[in-house]
Design a protein around this motif. Sequence first.
Motif, PDB file in Angstrom:
ATOM      1  N   LYS A  64       6.716   5.109  -3.809  1.00 57.37           N
ATOM      2  CA  LYS A  64       7.321   3.987  -3.898  1.00 57.37           C
ATOM      3  C   LYS A  64       8.491   4.122  -4.957  1.00 57.37           C
ATOM      4  O   LYS A  64       9.424   3.790  -4.952  1.00 57.37           O
ATOM      5  CB  LYS A  64       6.496   2.809  -4.466  1.00 57.37           C
ATOM      6  CG  LYS A  64       7.195   1.266  -4.436  1.00 57.37           C
ATOM      7  CD  LYS A  64       5.848   0.301  -4.483  1.00 57.37           C
ATOM      8  CE  LYS A  64       5.283   0.199  -5.644  1.00 57.37           C
ATOM      9  NZ  LYS A  64       4.593  -1.131  -5.593  1.00 57.37           N
ATOM     10  N   GLU A 118      11.269   6.140  -3.610  1.00 57.98           N
ATOM     11  CA  GLU A 118      11.874   5.373  -2.732  1.00 57.98           C
ATOM     12  C   GLU A 118      13.123   4.298  -3.413  1.00 57.98           C
ATOM     13  O   GLU A 118      14.280   3.994  -2.955  1.00 57.98           O
ATOM     14  CB  GLU A 118      11.270   4.699  -1.817  1.00 57.98           C
ATOM     15  CG  GLU A 118      10.508   5.249  -0.700  1.00 57.98           C
ATOM     16  CD  GLU A 118      11.139   6.708  -0.073  1.00 57.98           C
ATOM     17  OE1 GLU A 118      12.554   6.366   0.114  1.00 57.98           O
ATOM     18  OE2 GLU A 118      10.864   7.638   0.268  1.00 57.98           O
ATOM     19  N   ALA A 173      10.107   2.633   1.786  1.00 57.00           N
ATOM     20  CA  ALA A 173       9.777   1.719   0.547  1.00 57.00           C
ATOM     21  C   ALA A 173       8.825   0.611   0.893  1.00 57.00           C
ATOM     22  O   ALA A 173       7.572   0.374   0.453  1.00 57.00           O
ATOM     23  CB  ALA A 173      10.897   1.031  -0.278  1.00 57.00           C
ATOM     24  N   ARG A 174       9.097   0.037   2.144  1.00 54.47           N
ATOM     25  CA  ARG A 174       8.391  -0.796   2.808  1.00 54.47           C
ATOM     26  C   ARG A 174       6.728  -0.410   3.124  1.00 54.47           C
ATOM     27  O   ARG A 174       5.721  -0.793   2.697  1.00 54.47           O
ATOM     28  CB  ARG A 174       8.889  -1.462   3.993  1.00 54.47           C
ATOM     29  CG  ARG A 174       7.875  -2.719   4.657  1.00 54.47           C
ATOM     30  CD  ARG A 174       8.650  -3.259   5.756  1.00 54.47           C
ATOM     31  NE  ARG A 174       9.622  -4.173   5.182  1.00 54.47           N
ATOM     32  CZ  ARG A 174      10.496  -4.791   6.134  1.00 54.47           C
ATOM     33  NH1 ARG A 174      10.668  -4.393   7.298  1.00 54.47           N
ATOM     34  NH2 ARG A 174      11.129  -5.911   5.527  1.00 54.47           N
ATOM     35  N   ALA A 180       5.574   2.179   1.598  1.00 52.15           N
ATOM     36  CA  ALA A 180       4.757   2.544   0.391  1.00 52.15           C
ATOM     37  C   ALA A 180       4.348   1.225  -0.306  1.00 52.15           C
ATOM     38  O   ALA A 180       3.981   1.476  -1.450  1.00 52.15           O
ATOM     39  CB  ALA A 180       5.852   3.469  -0.430  1.00 52.15           C
ATOM     40  N   ALA A 239       6.370  -1.492  -1.173  1.00 54.77           N
ATOM     41  CA  ALA A 239       7.320  -2.064  -2.190  1.00 54.77           C
ATOM     42  C   ALA A 239       7.500  -3.252  -1.677  1.00 54.77           C
ATOM     43  O   ALA A 239       7.467  -3.808  -0.564  1.00 54.77           O
ATOM     44  CB  ALA A 239       8.548  -1.517  -2.042  1.00 54.77           C
ATOM     45  N   GLU A 256      10.335  -6.042  -5.877  1.00 53.61           N
ATOM     46  CA  GLU A 256      10.516  -4.775  -6.770  1.00 53.61           C
ATOM     47  C   GLU A 256      11.822  -4.275  -6.478  1.00 53.61           C
ATOM     48  O   GLU A 256      12.422  -3.829  -7.275  1.00 53.61           O
ATOM     49  CB  GLU A 256       9.350  -3.658  -6.358  1.00 53.61           C
ATOM     50  CG  GLU A 256       7.892  -4.340  -7.018  1.00 53.61           C
ATOM     51  CD  GLU A 256       6.975  -3.513  -6.417  1.00 53.61           C
ATOM     52  OE1 GLU A 256       5.886  -3.116  -7.235  1.00 53.61           O
ATOM     53  OE2 GLU A 256       6.788  -3.235  -5.175  1.00 53.61           O
TER      54      GLU A 256
END
Length: 112
Positions: free
Chosen positions: A45, A48, A71-72, A74, A76, A80
Amino acid sequence: MEDWDSYSAALKERGKELAALHPEVVKGFSALSRGAATTKHLDAKTREFIALAVAVTTRCEGCIDAHVRKARAAGATKEELAEAMGVAIALNAGAALTYSLHVLDAMDGVGG
């Protein structure tokens, strides 16, 4: 607003075309990307968030697409991401301020 799913699909198709035309450059890019994704000290995260801040500062829409998806995945959250983008916004403003000082330097140095 972009249709990010269509945009992503189109990029993948064009990427295949580039890979066929110049396979070595795509292999090199892929190796670099794999290397950057293999770290021992940063979690996925955090990597990313860094990637997205750089994507915003370099204005890379394809990078934004790819790294939002990562990111999503991971975990996030939108909150954030907003905080991470706040850092990118501040850095862009800082860069503009710093380069504005170069303008003053140039003015002082032009024509004595």
